[in-house]
Design an enzyme around this catalytic site. Sequence first.
Site, PDB file in Angstrom:
ATOM      1  N   ARG A 112       0.832  -1.209   0.000  1.00  0.00           N
ATOM      2  CA  ARG A 112       0.000   0.000   0.000  1.00  0.00           C
ATOM      3  C   ARG A 112       0.866   1.258   0.000  1.00  0.00           C
ATOM      4  O   ARG A 112       2.040   1.218   0.331  1.00  0.00           O
ATOM      5  CB  ARG A 112      -0.886   0.039   1.255  1.00  0.00           C
ATOM      6  CG  ARG A 112      -2.079  -0.861   1.234  1.00  0.00           C
ATOM      7  CD  ARG A 112      -2.790  -0.858   2.571  1.00  0.00           C
ATOM      8  NE  ARG A 112      -2.037  -1.527   3.608  1.00  0.00           N
ATOM      9  CZ  ARG A 112      -2.422  -1.626   4.887  1.00  0.00           C
ATOM     10  NH1 ARG A 112      -3.549  -1.076   5.271  1.00  0.00           N
ATOM     11  NH2 ARG A 112      -1.684  -2.263   5.768  1.00  0.00           N
ATOM     12  N   LYS A 120       2.038   1.937   7.462  1.00  0.00           N
ATOM     13  CA  LYS A 120       2.300   1.114   8.647  1.00  0.00           C
ATOM     14  C   LYS A 120       3.284   1.774   9.601  1.00  0.00           C
ATOM     15  O   LYS A 120       4.050   2.661   9.224  1.00  0.00           O
ATOM     16  CB  LYS A 120       2.838  -0.261   8.229  1.00  0.00           C
ATOM     17  CG  LYS A 120       1.777  -1.166   7.634  1.00  0.00           C
ATOM     18  CD  LYS A 120       0.528  -1.313   8.500  1.00  0.00           C
ATOM     19  CE  LYS A 120       0.743  -2.197   9.704  1.00  0.00           C
ATOM     20  NZ  LYS A 120      -0.524  -2.347  10.497  1.00  0.00           N
ATOM     21  N   TYR A 169      -0.554   4.479  10.825  1.00  0.00           N
ATOM     22  CA  TYR A 169      -1.002   3.483  11.804  1.00  0.00           C
ATOM     23  C   TYR A 169       0.184   3.215  12.723  1.00  0.00           C
ATOM     24  O   TYR A 169       1.291   2.928  12.243  1.00  0.00           O
ATOM     25  CB  TYR A 169      -1.404   2.174  11.114  1.00  0.00           C
ATOM     26  CG  TYR A 169      -2.689   2.285  10.333  1.00  0.00           C
ATOM     27  CD1 TYR A 169      -3.893   2.520  10.988  1.00  0.00           C
ATOM     28  CD2 TYR A 169      -2.700   2.164   8.953  1.00  0.00           C
ATOM     29  CE1 TYR A 169      -5.076   2.632  10.278  1.00  0.00           C
ATOM     30  CE2 TYR A 169      -3.883   2.272   8.232  1.00  0.00           C
ATOM     31  CZ  TYR A 169      -5.069   2.515   8.905  1.00  0.00           C
ATOM     32  OH  TYR A 169      -6.238   2.631   8.210  1.00  0.00           O
ATOM     33  N   HIS A 212      -0.367   1.649  16.310  1.00  0.00           N
ATOM     34  CA  HIS A 212      -0.683   0.485  17.161  1.00  0.00           C
ATOM     35  C   HIS A 212       0.312   0.358  18.323  1.00  0.00           C
ATOM     36  O   HIS A 212       0.864  -0.720  18.566  1.00  0.00           O
ATOM     37  CB  HIS A 212      -0.692  -0.802  16.321  1.00  0.00           C
ATOM     38  CG  HIS A 212      -1.712  -0.768  15.206  1.00  0.00           C
ATOM     39  ND1 HIS A 212      -3.062  -0.794  15.446  1.00  0.00           N
ATOM     40  CD2 HIS A 212      -1.572  -0.697  13.856  1.00  0.00           C
ATOM     41  CE1 HIS A 212      -3.707  -0.745  14.294  1.00  0.00           C
ATOM     42  NE2 HIS A 212      -2.838  -0.677  13.314  1.00  0.00           N
ATOM     43  N   GLU A 218      -5.308   5.131  13.780  1.00  0.00           N
ATOM     44  CA  GLU A 218      -6.312   4.234  14.364  1.00  0.00           C
ATOM     45  C   GLU A 218      -7.000   4.776  15.609  1.00  0.00           C
ATOM     46  O   GLU A 218      -8.003   4.207  16.039  1.00  0.00           O
ATOM     47  CB  GLU A 218      -5.697   2.852  14.654  1.00  0.00           C
ATOM     48  CG  GLU A 218      -4.743   2.767  15.834  1.00  0.00           C
ATOM     49  CD  GLU A 218      -3.314   3.189  15.523  1.00  0.00           C
ATOM     50  OE1 GLU A 218      -3.050   3.677  14.410  1.00  0.00           O
ATOM     51  OE2 GLU A 218      -2.447   3.035  16.414  1.00  0.00           O
ATOM     52  N   ASP A 263      -2.916  -6.777  15.371  1.00  0.00           N
ATOM     53  CA  ASP A 263      -2.171  -5.503  15.312  1.00  0.00           C
ATOM     54  C   ASP A 263      -2.262  -4.747  16.636  1.00  0.00           C
ATOM     55  O   ASP A 263      -1.449  -3.871  16.914  1.00  0.00           O
ATOM     56  CB  ASP A 263      -2.625  -4.633  14.128  1.00  0.00           C
ATOM     57  CG  ASP A 263      -4.115  -4.357  14.126  1.00  0.00           C
ATOM     58  OD1 ASP A 263      -4.847  -4.874  14.987  1.00  0.00           O
ATOM     59  OD2 ASP A 263      -4.566  -3.596  13.236  1.00  0.00           O
TER      60      ASP A 263
END
Length: 351
Positions: free
Chosen positions: A17, A76, A95, A97, A119, A266
């Site tokens: 991505r 990511k 993101y 996490h 997120e 995740d």
Amino acid sequence: MVASIGLPKETKDGERRVALDPSAVKSAVRAGYDVLVQATAGVGAGFSDSDYEAVGAKVVPGAAEVWAADLVVKVKEPQPVEWGYFREGLKLFAYLHLAAEPELATALATKGVEAYAFETLEERGGLPLLAPMSEVAGRTAAIVGAHYLAMGSGVLLGGSAGVEPARVVVIGLGVAGTMAARGARGMDAEVTGIDIDLHRLYEAHQQGTVTATLASSEHAIGEAVAGADLVIGAALVTGARAPRLVLREHVTNMRPGSVIVDLAIDQGGCVETARPTSHSNPVYEELGVIHYCVTNVPGQYPRTASRALSAAVAPKLIELARDPGSSKLAGSLNVAGGKIVHPVVAEALQR
Ligand SMILES: NC(=O)c1ccc[n+]([C@@H]2O[C@H](COP(=O)([O-])OP(=O)(O)OC[C@H]3O[C@@H](n4cnc5c(N)ncnc54)[C@H](O)[C@@H]3O)[C@@H](O)[C@H]2O)c1
């Protein structure tokens, strides 16, 4: 003040991505920002360097030049090879996490990065930057679950005339869980949805997304999992480590060759026997059950996922560049001034 925005090529295993497609880059350029795109950043999603140049981006050969921008946007969480680019005052939007990534949290804080997580950004009671990827991951969970059942117990989701369909249990009927349930129902499996939110159960029941619903409890989950061919974990408490709902003893009771897809991996995973896997090595077997615990599931559908993510991220990115304190970014700031500032993330990390 933000003058430049950097868009690196993703480095996580199997991640194809890109955070911004050319149309999102065009919006940022029009809003007055210099956008630096790392060469081939969009290729995995079908966007060439010249597509980005055509909308006014500057394509640069290396990651270092992109990370030198005032604000870096990526998909990511930065991988260890990227941590060397962290510096005081850098703004990062991705993101993260962090509840499941304590070392990354420490690296961001000690280097003085201001880190905003996709997120945890909240709007009207939802998570608008998580939802598009949860949608993709949920649909994918049904597909990979069906695929690994063929390699495991040999059960076909829809069954056959005279043979019962597979039993699928989805834990957490939010965005990802709902799409997973729809996918499994679309293949004619029997689907039980489990959630703590009774309203979600009511809606899923009314809409026919599932064939049965159960209020979440250790007992209900234990019984449902024992009889399941495929378990899909998708429970989330925003920012926190995923609640551990499927216990080792529940997995022990599953039939050999059954499959677990833990999407919540995740955030640390909602299945006790789950540990992160990658696209290169997506599954392992434990207690005779196939576990698929890839932490970047939408990376395998990069075209759809990048376009969906980019459409959601672009307006928030421009807002962040313009006014980092904007109410439109509520909940997204995770790390600032050397500390974890999101209360739920800080609690999960015991900081
Ligand atoms: N692995 C991947 O690549 C990938 C991709 C996208 C999303 N995800 C993850 O999928 C998970 C779900 O995301 P989402 O956007 O659907 O979240 P969501 O907030 O839309 O839904 C989460 C659901 O979990 C339920 N829940 C919370 N505690 C529960 C409990 N104790 N028992 C049962 N249900 C409970 C909530 O009520 C809610 O309905 C998150 O961890 C997210 O990060 C993973």
